[in-house]
Design a protein around this motif. Structure first.
Motif, PDB file in Angstrom:
ATOM      1  N   ILE A  39       5.883  22.634  10.177  1.00  0.00           N
ATOM      2  CA  ILE A  39       6.673  22.131   8.969  1.00  0.00           C
ATOM      3  C   ILE A  39       8.023  23.195   9.092  1.00  0.00           C
ATOM      4  O   ILE A  39       8.993  23.153   9.092  1.00  0.00           O
ATOM      5  CB  ILE A  39       6.249  21.691   7.874  1.00  0.00           C
ATOM      6  CG1 ILE A  39       5.337  20.502   8.085  1.00  0.00           C
ATOM      7  CG2 ILE A  39       7.194  21.656   6.653  1.00  0.00           C
ATOM      8  CD1 ILE A  39       4.190  20.197   7.027  1.00  0.00           C
TER       9      ILE A  39
ATOM     10  N   ARG B 298       9.375  24.060  -6.845  1.00  0.00           N
ATOM     11  CA  ARG B 298       8.260  24.042  -6.036  1.00  0.00           C
ATOM     12  C   ARG B 298       8.147  25.402  -5.704  1.00  0.00           C
ATOM     13  O   ARG B 298       6.873  25.822  -5.686  1.00  0.00           O
ATOM     14  CB  ARG B 298       8.492  23.372  -4.736  1.00  0.00           C
ATOM     15  CG  ARG B 298       7.069  23.243  -3.657  1.00  0.00           C
ATOM     16  CD  ARG B 298       7.115  21.906  -3.302  1.00  0.00           C
ATOM     17  NE  ARG B 298       8.220  21.580  -2.225  1.00  0.00           N
ATOM     18  CZ  ARG B 298       8.317  21.833  -0.942  1.00  0.00           C
ATOM     19  NH1 ARG B 298       7.296  22.210  -0.294  1.00  0.00           N
ATOM     20  NH2 ARG B 298       9.302  21.170  -0.323  1.00  0.00           N
TER      21      ARG B 298
ATOM     22  N   ARG C  15       0.859  -1.297  -0.016  1.00  0.00           N
ATOM     23  CA  ARG C  15       0.167  -0.171   0.087  1.00  0.00           C
ATOM     24  C   ARG C  15       1.137   1.293   0.152  1.00  0.00           C
ATOM     25  O   ARG C  15       2.035   1.250   0.618  1.00  0.00           O
ATOM     26  CB  ARG C  15      -1.026  -0.159   1.372  1.00  0.00           C
ATOM     27  CG  ARG C  15      -1.890  -0.976   1.395  1.00  0.00           C
ATOM     28  CD  ARG C  15      -2.914  -0.698   0.087  1.00  0.00           C
ATOM     29  NE  ARG C  15      -3.727   0.619   0.544  1.00  0.00           N
ATOM     30  CZ  ARG C  15      -4.562   0.982  -0.476  1.00  0.00           C
ATOM     31  NH1 ARG C  15      -4.536   0.700  -1.821  1.00  0.00           N
ATOM     32  NH2 ARG C  15      -5.124   2.098  -0.325  1.00  0.00           N
ATOM     33  N   LEU C  16       0.308   2.266  -0.414  1.00  0.00           N
ATOM     34  CA  LEU C  16       1.017   3.420  -0.448  1.00  0.00           C
ATOM     35  C   LEU C  16       1.131   4.220   0.848  1.00  0.00           C
ATOM     36  O   LEU C  16       0.242   3.964   1.712  1.00  0.00           O
ATOM     37  CB  LEU C  16       0.221   4.527  -1.328  1.00  0.00           C
ATOM     38  CG  LEU C  16      -0.175   4.155  -2.850  1.00  0.00           C
ATOM     39  CD1 LEU C  16      -1.252   4.918  -3.266  1.00  0.00           C
ATOM     40  CD2 LEU C  16       0.999   4.626  -3.512  1.00  0.00           C
TER      41      LEU C  16
ATOM     42  N   SER D  95       1.891   7.018   3.863  1.00  0.00           N
ATOM     43  CA  SER D  95       1.569   8.313   3.890  1.00  0.00           C
ATOM     44  C   SER D  95       2.938   9.009   4.001  1.00  0.00           C
ATOM     45  O   SER D  95       4.041   8.299   4.263  1.00  0.00           O
ATOM     46  CB  SER D  95       0.782   8.702   5.185  1.00  0.00           C
ATOM     47  OG  SER D  95       0.533   9.981   5.187  1.00  0.00           O
ATOM     48  N   LYS D  96       3.046  10.356   4.048  1.00  0.00           N
ATOM     49  CA  LYS D  96       4.487  10.938   4.143  1.00  0.00           C
ATOM     50  C   LYS D  96       3.953  12.323   4.630  1.00  0.00           C
ATOM     51  O   LYS D  96       3.151  12.909   4.861  1.00  0.00           O
ATOM     52  CB  LYS D  96       4.935  11.107   2.852  1.00  0.00           C
ATOM     53  CG  LYS D  96       4.021  11.988   1.707  1.00  0.00           C
ATOM     54  CD  LYS D  96       4.679  12.608   0.802  1.00  0.00           C
ATOM     55  CE  LYS D  96       3.404  13.215   0.154  1.00  0.00           C
ATOM     56  NZ  LYS D  96       2.576  13.959   1.027  1.00  0.00           N
TER      57      LYS D  96
ATOM     58  N   LYS E  70       3.287  15.847   4.951  1.00  0.00           N
ATOM     59  CA  LYS E  70       2.887  16.825   3.955  1.00  0.00           C
ATOM     60  C   LYS E  70       3.728  18.155   4.013  1.00  0.00           C
ATOM     61  O   LYS E  70       3.050  19.055   4.968  1.00  0.00           O
ATOM     62  CB  LYS E  70       1.472  16.890   3.993  1.00  0.00           C
ATOM     63  CG  LYS E  70       0.625  15.430   3.933  1.00  0.00           C
ATOM     64  CD  LYS E  70      -0.457  15.526   3.135  1.00  0.00           C
ATOM     65  CE  LYS E  70      -1.141  14.363   3.206  1.00  0.00           C
ATOM     66  NZ  LYS E  70      -0.496  13.175   3.670  1.00  0.00           N
ATOM     67  N   ASP E  71       4.853  18.109   3.379  1.00  0.00           N
ATOM     68  CA  ASP E  71       5.447  19.422   3.506  1.00  0.00           C
ATOM     69  C   ASP E  71       5.329  20.393   2.160  1.00  0.00           C
ATOM     70  O   ASP E  71       5.681  21.513   2.318  1.00  0.00           O
ATOM     71  CB  ASP E  71       7.107  19.057   3.478  1.00  0.00           C
ATOM     72  CG  ASP E  71       7.473  18.406   2.281  1.00  0.00           C
ATOM     73  OD1 ASP E  71       6.702  17.669   1.820  1.00  0.00           O
ATOM     74  OD2 ASP E  71       8.670  18.589   1.830  1.00  0.00           O
ATOM     75  N   GLU E  72       4.211  19.954   1.350  1.00  0.00           N
ATOM     76  CA  GLU E  72       3.932  20.594   0.364  1.00  0.00           C
ATOM     77  C   GLU E  72       2.688  21.239   0.550  1.00  0.00           C
ATOM     78  O   GLU E  72       1.478  20.849   1.074  1.00  0.00           O
ATOM     79  CB  GLU E  72       3.789  19.711  -1.002  1.00  0.00           C
ATOM     80  CG  GLU E  72       5.290  19.091  -1.439  1.00  0.00           C
ATOM     81  CD  GLU E  72       5.419  18.225  -2.613  1.00  0.00           C
ATOM     82  OE1 GLU E  72       6.484  17.804  -3.090  1.00  0.00           O
ATOM     83  OE2 GLU E  72       4.302  18.264  -3.111  1.00  0.00           O
ATOM     84  N   LEU E  73       2.554  22.492  -0.275  1.00  0.00           N
ATOM     85  CA  LEU E  73       1.291  23.324  -0.036  1.00  0.00           C
ATOM     86  C   LEU E  73       0.178  22.673  -0.982  1.00  0.00           C
ATOM     87  O   LEU E  73       0.439  21.880  -2.051  1.00  0.00           O
ATOM     88  CB  LEU E  73       1.683  24.695  -0.429  1.00  0.00           C
ATOM     89  CG  LEU E  73       2.491  25.345   0.372  1.00  0.00           C
ATOM     90  CD1 LEU E  73       2.720  27.007  -0.201  1.00  0.00           C
ATOM     91  CD2 LEU E  73       1.972  25.627   1.816  1.00  0.00           C
TER      92      LEU E  73
END
Lengths: 10, 212
Positions: B56, B5, A1-2, A4-5, A7-10
């Protein structure tokens, strides 16, 4: 399964 | 953080500011799809729920607050401040046709069946289709003011730059977020048709982009 990670991205 | 990014986030911010300033200075939201702006506010709301639980970086927190504030300000201007200039007749896209599949898919495909993860996945899928009411409205009115097309250009550019960011992160740190990547590619594909029109029509300096 994928896994999670931090979430440092907007 | 990488240059793709950062450029993507800046492009996204520019798009949102272009639209907000256009509405504020012209004191009108004619030609703008309020439904798309509502959907974007919903995207940010469901995606940035971790604003107060996860720290973060200053950049991350500040940008989340800015995106939330500007998107709600845009919705406020459209539906409250300048609501008499809102073109509800042409903003007739049935958003339930977007929300139902997106909700269904986020319950089917997610990283973990927890409220935060499902809502985050919902926001990722919703962002891919949130521009549809605006693109639909342009096809319905047959034209778009040049500022609106600049807004769409930077909005499409932002996700295209994120794809470059994902390629870069995959090769440099093995990072791969399948849900975000697949959804981001779909989102960018929706803009390709518009990008073609933008480059061939608007860049030639015509004040309005009229669709064929």
């Amino acid at each position: 399964r994928l896994h999670s990670k931090p979430k440092d991205e907007l | 953080m990488n240059v793709f990014r950062l450029a993507g986030d800046v492009s996204h911010l520019v798009a949102i500011i272009i639209l907000l300033l256009k509405i504020w200075r012209s004191r009108s939201c004619a030609g703008i799809s309020g439904k798309s702006q509502l959907l974007f506010a919903l995207v940010f709301t469901t995606r940035y729920l971790d604003l107060f639980t996860v720290y973060i970086s200053a950049y991350n927190t500040i940008m989340k607050v800015v995106f939330l504030a500007l998107s709600y300000a845009t919705v406020y201007l459209i539906y409250m401040r300048f609501r008499n200039t809102y073109d509800s007749e042409n903003d007739s896209f049935r958003v339930e046709f977007l929300l139902v599949p997106v909700i269904g898919l986020s319950f089917l495909e997610h990283y973990a069946f927890t409220p935060m993860e499902v809502l985050w996945t919902f926001s990722i899928f919703l962002e891919a289709v949130a521009i549809m009411p605006q693109l639909f409205m342009i096809t319905k009115t047959g034209e778009a003011e040049s500022i609106t097309t600049h807004y769409l250009f930077f909005l499409g550019l932002y996700r295209a730059l994120y794809i470059a960011n994902w390629v870069w992160r995959y090769h440099t740190e093995g990072f791969f977020d399948q849900i975000a990547v697949v959804s981001g590619v779909v989102q960018t594909i929706f803009y390709c048709d518009f990008f073609y029109l933008y480059v061939t029509k608007v860049v030639q300096g015509r004040s309005k982009m009229s669709l064929p």
